[in-house]
Motif scaffolding. Structure first.
Motif, PDB file in Angstrom:
ATOM      1  N   LYS A  46      34.890   6.414   3.174  1.00 54.02           N
ATOM      2  CA  LYS A  46      35.245   7.767   3.583  1.00 54.02           C
ATOM      3  C   LYS A  46      36.385   7.837   4.587  1.00 54.02           C
ATOM      4  O   LYS A  46      36.801   8.933   4.970  1.00 54.02           O
ATOM      5  N   SER A  47      36.919   6.686   5.031  1.00 52.79           N
ATOM      6  CA  SER A  47      37.981   6.747   6.032  1.00 52.79           C
ATOM      7  C   SER A  47      38.750   5.437   6.132  1.00 52.79           C
ATOM      8  O   SER A  47      38.252   4.379   5.749  1.00 52.79           O
ATOM      9  N   LEU A  48      39.967   5.545   6.670  1.00 54.23           N
ATOM     10  CA  LEU A  48      40.767   4.392   7.067  1.00 54.23           C
ATOM     11  C   LEU A  48      40.777   4.330   8.579  1.00 54.23           C
ATOM     12  O   LEU A  48      40.855   5.359   9.265  1.00 54.23           O
ATOM     13  N   LEU A  49      40.724   3.110   9.138  1.00 58.01           N
ATOM     14  CA  LEU A  49      40.668   2.934  10.587  1.00 58.01           C
ATOM     15  C   LEU A  49      41.757   1.976  11.026  1.00 58.01           C
ATOM     16  O   LEU A  49      41.936   0.903  10.446  1.00 58.01           O
ATOM     17  N   CYS A  50      42.507   2.356  12.062  1.00 60.21           N
ATOM     18  CA  CYS A  50      43.465   1.450  12.688  1.00 60.21           C
ATOM     19  C   CYS A  50      42.781   0.791  13.880  1.00 60.21           C
ATOM     20  O   CYS A  50      42.377   1.474  14.832  1.00 60.21           O
ATOM     21  N   SER A  51      42.660  -0.529  13.828  1.00 54.75           N
ATOM     22  CA  SER A  51      41.977  -1.243  14.915  1.00 54.75           C
ATOM     23  C   SER A  51      42.833  -1.330  16.171  1.00 54.75           C
ATOM     24  O   SER A  51      42.325  -1.621  17.247  1.00 54.75           O
ATOM     25  N   ASP A  52      44.127  -1.032  16.066  1.00 58.40           N
ATOM     26  CA  ASP A  52      45.013  -1.112  17.237  1.00 58.40           C
ATOM     27  C   ASP A  52      45.012   0.179  18.048  1.00 58.40           C
ATOM     28  O   ASP A  52      44.864   0.158  19.261  1.00 58.40           O
ATOM     29  N   CYS A  53      45.202   1.310  17.375  1.00 55.76           N
ATOM     30  CA  CYS A  53      45.271   2.579  18.118  1.00 55.76           C
ATOM     31  C   CYS A  53      44.060   3.472  17.864  1.00 55.76           C
ATOM     32  O   CYS A  53      43.996   4.589  18.386  1.00 55.76           O
ATOM     33  N   SER A  54      43.123   3.011  17.036  1.00 52.19           N
ATOM     34  CA  SER A  54      41.862   3.712  16.734  1.00 52.19           C
ATOM     35  C   SER A  54      42.041   5.000  15.941  1.00 52.19           C
ATOM     36  O   SER A  54      41.123   5.829  15.888  1.00 52.19           O
ATOM     37  N   LEU A  55      43.199   5.173  15.326  1.00 53.01           N
ATOM     38  CA  LEU A  55      43.387   6.344  14.475  1.00 53.01           C
ATOM     39  C   LEU A  55      42.463   6.256  13.267  1.00 53.01           C
ATOM     40  O   LEU A  55      42.355   5.219  12.620  1.00 53.01           O
ATOM     41  N   ILE A  56      41.809   7.355  12.964  1.00 57.42           N
ATOM     42  CA  ILE A  56      40.950   7.449  11.779  1.00 57.42           C
ATOM     43  C   ILE A  56      41.541   8.483  10.833  1.00 57.42           C
ATOM     44  O   ILE A  56      41.838   9.612  11.235  1.00 57.42           O
ATOM     45  N   ASN A  91      50.725  -0.438  12.472  1.00 54.44           N
ATOM     46  CA  ASN A  91      49.927  -1.643  12.280  1.00 54.44           C
ATOM     47  C   ASN A  91      48.992  -1.451  11.082  1.00 54.44           C
ATOM     48  O   ASN A  91      48.723  -0.322  10.671  1.00 54.44           O
ATOM     49  N   PRO A  92      48.469  -2.552  10.518  1.00 58.93           N
ATOM     50  CA  PRO A  92      47.612  -2.427   9.333  1.00 58.93           C
ATOM     51  C   PRO A  92      46.354  -1.609   9.600  1.00 58.93           C
ATOM     52  O   PRO A  92      45.754  -1.682  10.671  1.00 58.93           O
ATOM     53  N   MET A  93      45.973  -0.842   8.573  1.00 53.18           N
ATOM     54  CA  MET A  93      44.739  -0.072   8.634  1.00 53.18           C
ATOM     55  C   MET A  93      43.691  -0.718   7.739  1.00 53.18           C
ATOM     56  O   MET A  93      44.022  -1.367   6.740  1.00 53.18           O
ATOM     57  N   ASN A  94      42.440  -0.533   8.091  1.00 54.11           N
ATOM     58  CA  ASN A  94      41.331  -1.067   7.313  1.00 54.11           C
ATOM     59  C   ASN A  94      40.477   0.079   6.789  1.00 54.11           C
ATOM     60  O   ASN A  94      40.331   1.108   7.453  1.00 54.11           O
ATOM     61  N   GLU A  95      39.900  -0.129   5.612  1.00 55.30           N
ATOM     62  CA  GLU A  95      38.970   0.856   5.073  1.00 55.30           C
ATOM     63  C   GLU A  95      37.611   0.598   5.704  1.00 55.30           C
ATOM     64  O   GLU A  95      36.884  -0.310   5.316  1.00 55.30           O
ATOM     65  N   SER A  96      37.299   1.395   6.736  1.00 50.19           N
ATOM     66  CA  SER A  96      36.064   1.168   7.482  1.00 50.19           C
ATOM     67  C   SER A  96      34.831   1.456   6.623  1.00 50.19           C
ATOM     68  O   SER A  96      33.789   0.846   6.784  1.00 50.19           O
ATOM     69  N   ASP A  97      34.966   2.422   5.749  1.00 46.17           N
ATOM     70  CA  ASP A  97      33.950   2.717   4.735  1.00 46.17           C
ATOM     71  C   ASP A  97      34.672   3.451   3.619  1.00 46.17           C
ATOM     72  O   ASP A  97      35.895   3.541   3.619  1.00 46.17           O
ATOM     73  N   PRO A 122      40.632  10.358   7.315  1.00 48.62           N
ATOM     74  CA  PRO A 122      39.559  10.555   6.341  1.00 48.62           C
ATOM     75  C   PRO A 122      40.042  10.396   4.903  1.00 48.62           C
ATOM     76  O   PRO A 122      41.216  10.666   4.596  1.00 48.62           O
ATOM     77  N   ILE A 123      39.155   9.941   4.035  1.00 46.24           N
ATOM     78  CA  ILE A 123      39.394   9.892   2.590  1.00 46.24           C
ATOM     79  C   ILE A 123      38.522  10.975   1.969  1.00 46.24           C
ATOM     80  O   ILE A 123      37.293  10.898   2.014  1.00 46.24           O
ATOM     81  N   VAL A 124      39.170  12.002   1.436  1.00 46.07           N
ATOM     82  CA  VAL A 124      38.439  13.157   0.921  1.00 46.07           C
ATOM     83  C   VAL A 124      38.614  13.223  -0.602  1.00 46.07           C
ATOM     84  O   VAL A 124      39.678  13.599  -1.102  1.00 46.07           O
ATOM     85  N   GLU A 125      37.592  12.824  -1.331  1.00 47.07           N
ATOM     86  CA  GLU A 125      37.618  12.826  -2.794  1.00 47.07           C
ATOM     87  C   GLU A 125      38.857  12.105  -3.324  1.00 47.07           C
ATOM     88  O   GLU A 125      39.544  12.584  -4.238  1.00 47.07           O
ATOM     89  N   GLY A 126      39.152  10.942  -2.728  1.00 41.82           N
ATOM     90  CA  GLY A 126      40.285  10.132  -3.173  1.00 41.82           C
ATOM     91  C   GLY A 126      41.612  10.490  -2.555  1.00 41.82           C
ATOM     92  O   GLY A 126      42.617   9.825  -2.793  1.00 41.82           O
TER      93      GLY A 126
END
Length: 292
Positions: free
Chosen positions: A17-27, A9-15, A29-33
């Motif tokens: 520093k990370s991507l968040l899946c609103s369906d399964c809550s997978l996070i 399912n689509p992921m959102n850039e919560s901030d 991390p975005i580490v220096e790009g």
């Protein structure tokens, strides 16, 4: 959009520093790009040994083959790609081709690579957006304007699935730009060392893309001048099915004078091929547009 590798399912850039899946809550991390989707594939795998990247980085700026290929790719970018389009190079190795194109004004560039080591080299080259993922499980849908694979497809067992995944990654009307080695009759020991599955014919490559929903805008062989040398290699460096340690020594080393001569010949040839095509050469290039 970016898809969750866990539930698709689509992921959102919560901030930032990370991507968040609103369906399964997978996070993720975005580490220096760097976003790592498939860390289970970060070391050795069936496609290519990551150790080759350490050899590549020492030679890829000056080696005649790598240098002339970059120049040819850049000339095709000038013809088919706008500088503001969203581009990814998959199987980018060290990111050297991407660096070359960024230096020429194509700034909206990211790289995708299985090997984390390659992505570290890309970071040192100034490539900001880096994705560690496996193309057979590509986590993107209609996300890019241009997808590039430069000598990658020949490493993949199921090239049909790989091309369909590239199609899925592209926005409607987006373009795929790829290079592959040409002609199975040129198969040699170096193909085995590089973990190639095959070498391609132009008509075969064109058909693969057309069956996956692409319209081919340009297809040509290039490095025509190398054909006699490559054929001699099939005789003197014949694939006997065994890779010895001696086969891996100095595999990119070449006499500097010969290197300069070949680089000059290939760059002249490449200029002639911008508005022409050939079925015969050491490599193939294809530009294909996703049908809307």
């Amino acid at each position: 959009m970016i898809l969750c590798p866990q539930c698709n399912n689509p992921m959102n850039e919560s901030d930032s520093k990370s991507l968040l899946c609103s369906d399964c809550s997978l996070i993720i991390p975005i580490v220096e790009g760097l976003i790592s989707f498939h860390s289970d594939k970060s070391g050795k795998h069936d496609g290519m040994d990551s150790e080759i990247l350490d050899d590549l980085v020492c030679h890829e700026d000056n080696h005649f083959w790598m240098s002339a290929r970059k120049n040819f790719i850049k000339s095709l970018f000038d013809k088919y790609v706008s500088s503001n389009e969203k581009i990814i190079e998959i199987g980018a190795g060290t990111g050297n081709v991407t660096r070359h194109l960024i230096e020429k004004g194509y700034n909206n560039f990211s790289v995708g690579e299985v090997h984390l080591g390659g992505l570290e080299y890309a970071k040192s080259y100034g490539v900001k957006e880096r994705y560690q993922f496996d193309l057979t499980r590509a986590p993107f849908k209609e996300h890019f304007d241009v997808v590039c694979m430069f000598d990658v497809l020949e490493h993949i067992d199921n090239d049909n699935d790989a091309i369909r995944n590239v199609h899925e990654m592209l926005k409607p009307g987006g373009k795929a730009i790829i290079t592959v080695p040409a002609h199975m009759w040129l198969w040699n020991k170096q193909d085995r060392i590089a973990s190639h599955r095959k070498r391609y014919e132009l008509d075969q490559l064109r058909t693969l893309f057309e069956l996956s929903g692409f319209e081919v805008l340009k297809g040509t062989a290039f490095f025509i001048s190398l054909l006699p040398l490559l054929y001699l290699r099939t005789i003197f460096d014949k694939d006997d099915g065994v890779i010895r340690e001696s086969d891996l020594n100095d595999r990119f080393k070449i006499n500097p004078i010969v290197n300069t001569i070949l680089k000059g010949i290939l760059n002249i040839e490449n200029r002639l091929l911008i508005n022409a095509s050939s079925k015969w050469g050491g490599s193939l290039l294809l530009v294909a547009e996703k049908n809307t």
